[in-house]
Scaffold this motif. Structure first.
Motif, PDB file in Angstrom:
ATOM      1  N   MET A   1      11.155  -2.931   4.412  1.00 20.52           N
ATOM      2  CA  MET A   1      11.126  -3.533   3.015  1.00 20.52           C
ATOM      3  C   MET A   1      11.048  -2.272   2.016  1.00 20.52           C
ATOM      4  SD  MET A   1       8.022  -5.915   1.198  1.00 20.52           S
ATOM      5  CE  MET A   1       6.799  -4.813   0.608  1.00 20.52           C
ATOM      6  N   SER A   2      11.937  -2.164   1.105  1.00 24.05           N
ATOM      7  CA  SER A   2      11.654  -0.844   0.158  1.00 24.05           C
ATOM      8  C   SER A   2      10.899  -1.347  -0.966  1.00 24.05           C
ATOM      9  CB  SER A   2      13.170  -0.321  -0.030  1.00 24.05           C
ATOM     10  OG  SER A   2      13.836  -1.519  -1.196  1.00 24.05           O
ATOM     11  N   MET A   3      10.295  -0.117  -1.347  1.00 24.20           N
ATOM     12  CA  MET A   3       9.247  -0.626  -2.307  1.00 24.20           C
ATOM     13  C   MET A   3       9.927  -0.366  -3.616  1.00 24.20           C
ATOM     14  SD  MET A   3       5.985  -1.321  -3.159  1.00 24.20           S
ATOM     15  CE  MET A   3       5.693  -1.107  -1.491  1.00 24.20           C
ATOM     16  N   PRO A   4       9.623  -1.138  -4.677  1.00 26.45           N
ATOM     17  CA  PRO A   4      10.279  -1.029  -6.069  1.00 26.45           C
ATOM     18  C   PRO A   4       9.787   0.205  -6.783  1.00 26.45           C
ATOM     19  CG  PRO A   4       8.828  -2.740  -6.017  1.00 26.45           C
ATOM     20  CD  PRO A   4       8.833  -2.275  -4.537  1.00 26.45           C
ATOM     21  N   GLN A   5      10.464   0.755  -7.624  1.00 19.36           N
ATOM     22  CA  GLN A   5      10.006   2.010  -8.366  1.00 19.36           C
ATOM     23  C   GLN A   5       8.957   1.601  -9.380  1.00 19.36           C
ATOM     24  OE1 GLN A   5      10.321   5.432  -8.189  1.00 19.36           O
ATOM     25  NE2 GLN A   5      11.053   4.610  -6.068  1.00 19.36           N
ATOM     26  N   PRO A   6       7.994   2.123  -9.654  1.00 17.96           N
ATOM     27  CA  PRO A   6       7.085   1.616 -10.513  1.00 17.96           C
ATOM     28  C   PRO A   6       7.628   2.052 -11.866  1.00 17.96           C
ATOM     29  CG  PRO A   6       6.176   3.446  -9.780  1.00 17.96           C
ATOM     30  CD  PRO A   6       7.307   3.165  -8.748  1.00 17.96           C
ATOM     31  N   GLU A   7       6.926   1.044 -12.865  1.00 18.14           N
ATOM     32  CA  GLU A   7       6.842   1.484 -14.299  1.00 18.14           C
ATOM     33  C   GLU A   7       5.822   2.642 -14.503  1.00 18.14           C
ATOM     34  OE1 GLU A   7       6.214  -1.787 -16.708  1.00 18.14           O
ATOM     35  OE2 GLU A   7       6.837  -3.367 -15.096  1.00 18.14           O
ATOM     36  N   PRO A 159      -1.029   3.846  -2.906  1.00 16.86           N
ATOM     37  CA  PRO A 159      -1.514   2.685  -2.381  1.00 16.86           C
ATOM     38  C   PRO A 159      -0.382   1.713  -1.901  1.00 16.86           C
ATOM     39  CG  PRO A 159      -2.138   2.679  -4.618  1.00 16.86           C
ATOM     40  CD  PRO A 159      -1.604   4.050  -4.193  1.00 16.86           C
ATOM     41  N   ALA A 160       0.742   1.853  -2.651  1.00 15.38           N
ATOM     42  CA  ALA A 160       1.731   1.064  -2.477  1.00 15.38           C
ATOM     43  C   ALA A 160       3.005   1.612  -1.565  1.00 15.38           C
ATOM     44  CB  ALA A 160       2.393   0.583  -3.602  1.00 15.38           C
ATOM     45  N   GLY A 161       2.777   2.908  -1.188  1.00 15.39           N
ATOM     46  CA  GLY A 161       3.626   3.536  -0.214  1.00 15.39           C
ATOM     47  C   GLY A 161       4.500   4.776  -1.060  1.00 15.39           C
ATOM     48  N   GLY A 162       4.690   5.819  -0.379  1.00 11.72           N
ATOM     49  CA  GLY A 162       5.447   6.971  -1.199  1.00 11.72           C
ATOM     50  C   GLY A 162       4.580   7.758  -1.620  1.00 11.72           C
TER      51      GLY A 162
END
Length: 172
Positions: A1-7, A159-162
């Motif tokens: 699952m790829s993590m969406p880029q954050p705002e 904490p969400a990865g990356g």
């Protein structure tokens, strides 16, 4: 699952209210988890935070008063209900929080719930060895709060990865 880029939300220090905020942006990840059951979503947030080096600390709502933590960064995973929150202190910016969202608040960023569902709840987490103190803005103490904020160590991972260093580049 790829993590969406954050705002990324940039919030300046507010001398009038004494909220230090941070030169680092708040990271807002939308719909990180697509799990319909709230308890399973809470468990999944706790597992994800722990896997990325942010041990989960609590399950609770968002306080309805403006406050900040000058001694710790904070991750919030919304697992039930929705809320209208304010970031940056009394003169800050409003945003809506929904189940599946994650906020990563750099040390010093003011936050409060303005309105929330009765069942609104989040998982909270902090990097190891960071202990949050609940503080309220005090213009006379702003310089000291900013010094504490600047001294808080930056964790390696979000904490969400990356890489958090990449996400918290001050020029982003």
């Amino acid at each position: 699952m790829s993590m969406p880029q954050p705002e990324r939300l940039h919030l300046d220090s507010d001398a009038a209210t004494g909220y230090p905020n941070s030169p680092l942006p708040v990271l807002v990840y939308r719909q990180v988890l697509d799990i319909s059951n709230a308890e399973e979503r809470a468990d999944a947030f706790e597992s994800m935070f722990k896997r990325h080096g942010w041990p989960p600390a609590w399950r609770y709502h968002l306080y309805d008063f403006d406050h900040f933590h000058s001694t710790a960064h904070e991750a919030l995973g919304i697992f039930r209900g929705q809320a209208r929150a304010r970031l940056g202190g009394p003169n800050g910016q409003e945003l809506m929080l929904y189940p599946g969202d994650v906020l990563v608040l750099p040390a010093g960023v003011g936050h409060a719930s303005l309105e929330a569902d009765d069942d609104f709840c989040m998982v909270g987490a902090y990097p190891p060895d960071q202990k949050p103190e609940i503080e309220r803005g005090d213009p006379a103490q702003l310089a000291a709060a900013k010094a504490r904020v600047a001294a808080v160590a930056l964790p390696e991972d979000s904490p969400a990865g990356g890489s958090l260093a990449e996400l918290w580049r001050e020029d982003s």
